[in-house]
Design a protein around this motif. Structure first.
Motif, short mmCIF file in Angstrom:
data_model
loop_
_atom_site.label_atom_id
_atom_site.label_comp_id
_atom_site.label_asym_id
_atom_site.label_seq_id
_atom_site.Cartn_x
_atom_site.Cartn_y
_atom_site.Cartn_z
N GLU A 153 58.72 56.67 -48.62
CA GLU A 153 58.62 58.12 -48.64
C GLU A 153 59.69 58.64 -49.60
N LYS A 190 62.37 56.96 -46.62
CA LYS A 190 61.92 55.94 -45.68
C LYS A 190 61.28 54.78 -46.42
N THR A 202 55.67 50.65 -48.28
CA THR A 202 55.35 52.08 -48.34
C THR A 202 56.64 52.88 -48.24
N LYS A 222 58.17 66.00 -50.66
CA LYS A 222 57.95 64.64 -50.19
C LYS A 222 56.59 64.10 -50.62
N ASP A 274 58.54 51.72 -45.22
CA ASP A 274 57.70 51.25 -44.10
C ASP A 274 58.02 52.00 -42.82
N ASN A 275 58.16 53.30 -42.97
CA ASN A 275 58.37 54.24 -41.85
C ASN A 275 59.74 54.12 -41.19
N GLN A 276 60.65 53.34 -41.78
CA GLN A 276 62.01 53.25 -41.28
C GLN A 276 62.93 54.12 -42.13
N SER A 277 63.71 54.98 -41.48
CA SER A 277 64.59 55.89 -42.21
C SER A 277 65.66 55.11 -42.97
N ILE A 302 54.30 60.08 -50.14
CA ILE A 302 54.24 58.68 -49.74
C ILE A 302 53.73 57.84 -50.91
#
Length: 526
Positions: free
Chosen positions: A158, A129, A156, A166, A131-134, A168
């Motif tokens: 992942e 990911k 950011t 995993k 910025d929290n987008q897959s 972050i």
């Protein structure tokens, strides 16, 4: 899937001109006429107005995603950025190279001392990911768009890493300098070392300058380090091979379905005056760097040490689409002078292994292994080699897995090791420069080791990590930390000098380059 194909067929038509449906058939024949007519109906009959530019970009991205990992759509800005990197210009980014395998972003190169490197990201990590987008199942272009941004902004990501899971990571975007030759020094009397990190228009000129300086300093033989080199311009790879091969020697040839065979040959008489030549490679040695390694191996000009190379043997070309954007597509395949196809075979996006147990090679000597006939190839002077994609070393050494413990990975991910070293430099740098005249003396000082270890213990305690994980790898950790500190004090050369002191591959190269019998046994010419 049927509906998706209909969407692609209709929307790709938008790259054509509006009058195409009336004036002439699209060059692709009947399929092209379909696209022309679809454009006409969308513009004249659709219930609402359409944004032709957005639909065209979406269609192109969808089509190239069905081809191979390297074909992509480029906006005007992205094309300019790529051309700038080819010329050796700096750019703003996170400092990684990647490919998409099995719908997953896999990092193939991390720029030394760049933002991703400082954040603890490593080659082989997978980005899940941003910025929290897959980023699973998306196109290469979408990955680039998610990671790019302005200088000093954060992204950011992942990460998933084998054996560690995993994590972050916050990465601060920054200028990424193109450092083509990060290190060049005398490894020992008579033996020079040059690290080549990528192939741009500037690479060969800088390489020749570095080589000349080493020759003046007394170097007779050379260790050429292509580990971690993701490639670059083919013309730069050919020009570097030109340094070591005689005029008129074939370096690489390309051919494809719509591309006649094109030979790339040396154009100058070899003037390097280098005697024995050893090339270092690993699984991140790719593309243009594989061209160099393959050419020198096929002509029996060098001994190669390390692991199998990456296996990227596809030729890409960018074609302008009229508005400054481009479609970058694979148009051909690379072959070494002896006819070995560089591209590693894959199924469903996953590379296939050769099913050869390199670890069983006696003392790492690959020619002493039993090689299946299907993989057996020969150099231009009939020396047995291994085909099947990528470049195989003459002497195999496994990957150093010293830094694979879970606790170390957690600390490294947050860039705390790098930050710890930077804090140490800020406090002690001026005194260290007065106390030590060079990186080697600095690295051997036990007091420095003790000071760094005390700081690391404090950081481990603050993070509530397991100290025994670090104590078991104390020597390796101190090597890494001292190399970071030395870089801040004496530059990139110092980093590679210290890391090479403890590199099994580099130490084996030093051993072999003084072994005339090994070069004779492998039938290497110099």
């Amino acid at each position: 899937m049927h509906n998706r194909l209909i969407f692609i067929s209709f929307t790709i038509s938008l790259i054509c001109t509006y009058h195409a449906a009336y004036s002439q058939s699209y060059y692709a024949g009947e399929p092209g006429q379909k696209l022309d007519w679809a454009l006409y109906y969308l513009n004249t009959e659709y219930v609402d107005s359409v944004n032709s530019e957005e639909l065209a970009e979406a269609a192109i991205k969808a089509i190239v995603s069905q081809l191979d990992p390297y074909s992509t759509y480029q906006t005007k800005e992205e094309l300019n950025s790529q051309q700038g990197r080819d010329k050796g210009h700096s750019y703003v980014g996170v400092g990684i190279n990647f490919i998409i395998l099995e719908d997953t972003v896999q990092i193939t190169n991390v720029v030394p001392f760049g933002p991703a490197s400082k954040a603890g990201i490593q080659v082989g990590d997978k980005i899940l990911k941003a910025d929290n987008q897959s980023l699973v199942g998306v196109s290469e272009q979408e990955v680039v768009e998610s990671l790019r941004g302005d200088k000093d902004t954060k992204v950011t990501v992942e990460i998933w890493r084998p054996l560690s899971g995993k994590k972050i990571c916050a990465v601060t975007r920054d200028n990424i300098p193109m450092v083509e030759i990060p290190a060049s020094y005398l490894a020992k009397p008579g033996v020079g070392y040059i690290k080549v990190s990528n192939f741009t228009l500037n690479t060969v000129g800088k390489f020749r300058d570095s080589l000349q300086a080493l020759l003046v300093s007394g170097a007779r033989d050379l260790i050429l380090d292509l580990r971690g080199n993701p490639g670059g311009l083919v013309k730069a790879a050919v020009a570097l091979s030109d340094v070591f091969l005689e005029e008129g020697k074939l370096v690489v040839y390309t051919k494809g379905f719509s591309m006649d065979r094109k030979d790339h040959v040396t154009t100058e008489v070899a003037t390097s005056r280098v005697g024995k030549l050893i090339v270092l490679i690993d699984r991140q040695t790719a593309s243009a760097s594989e061209i160099v390694a393959g050419a020198l191996q096929d002509w029996d000009r060098c001994l190669i040490i390390g692991q199998e190379s990456f296996g990227k043997g596809l030729v890409q070309q960018s074609y302008l689409l009229g508005d400054g954007s481009a479609i970058r597509i694979t148009i051909g395949r690379y072959y070494t002078p002896a006819g070995r196809y560089i591209q590693r075979p894959s199924v469903a996006g996953a590379f296939l292994d050769k099913k050869i147990s390199f670890e069983e090679a006696p003392n790492g000597i690959v020619k002493d292994l039993s090689i299946p006939d299907s993989l057996r190839e020969y150099s231009l002077h009939k020396r047995p080699l291994i085909g099947g994609g990528g470049i195989c070393p003459d002497i195999y050494l496994p990957v150093d897995s010293s830094f694979s413990s879970t606790s170390f990975t957690k600390l490294s991910y947050d860039a705390e090791l790098y930050g710890l070293c930077q804090s140490y430099i800020s406090r002690s740098g001026p005194d260290l420069r007065l106390q030590f005249s060079n990186a080697k003396d600095f690295s051997r000082d036990q007091k420095i080791s003790d000071e760094l270890w005390v700081q690391l213990e404090g950081r481990v305690a603050d993070r509530q990590l397991i100290l025994s994980d670090f104590e078991a790898k104390k020597e390796e950790l101190l090597k890494q930390m001292k190399a970071w500190v030395a870089t801040g004090l004496w530059g990139h050369n110092a980093f590679y000098q210290l890391m090479n002191e403890h590199s099994p591959v580099f130490q084996r190269a030093l051993q072999e380059i003084g072994n005339d019998a090994s070069f004779r046994s492998h039938k290497i010419r110099y």
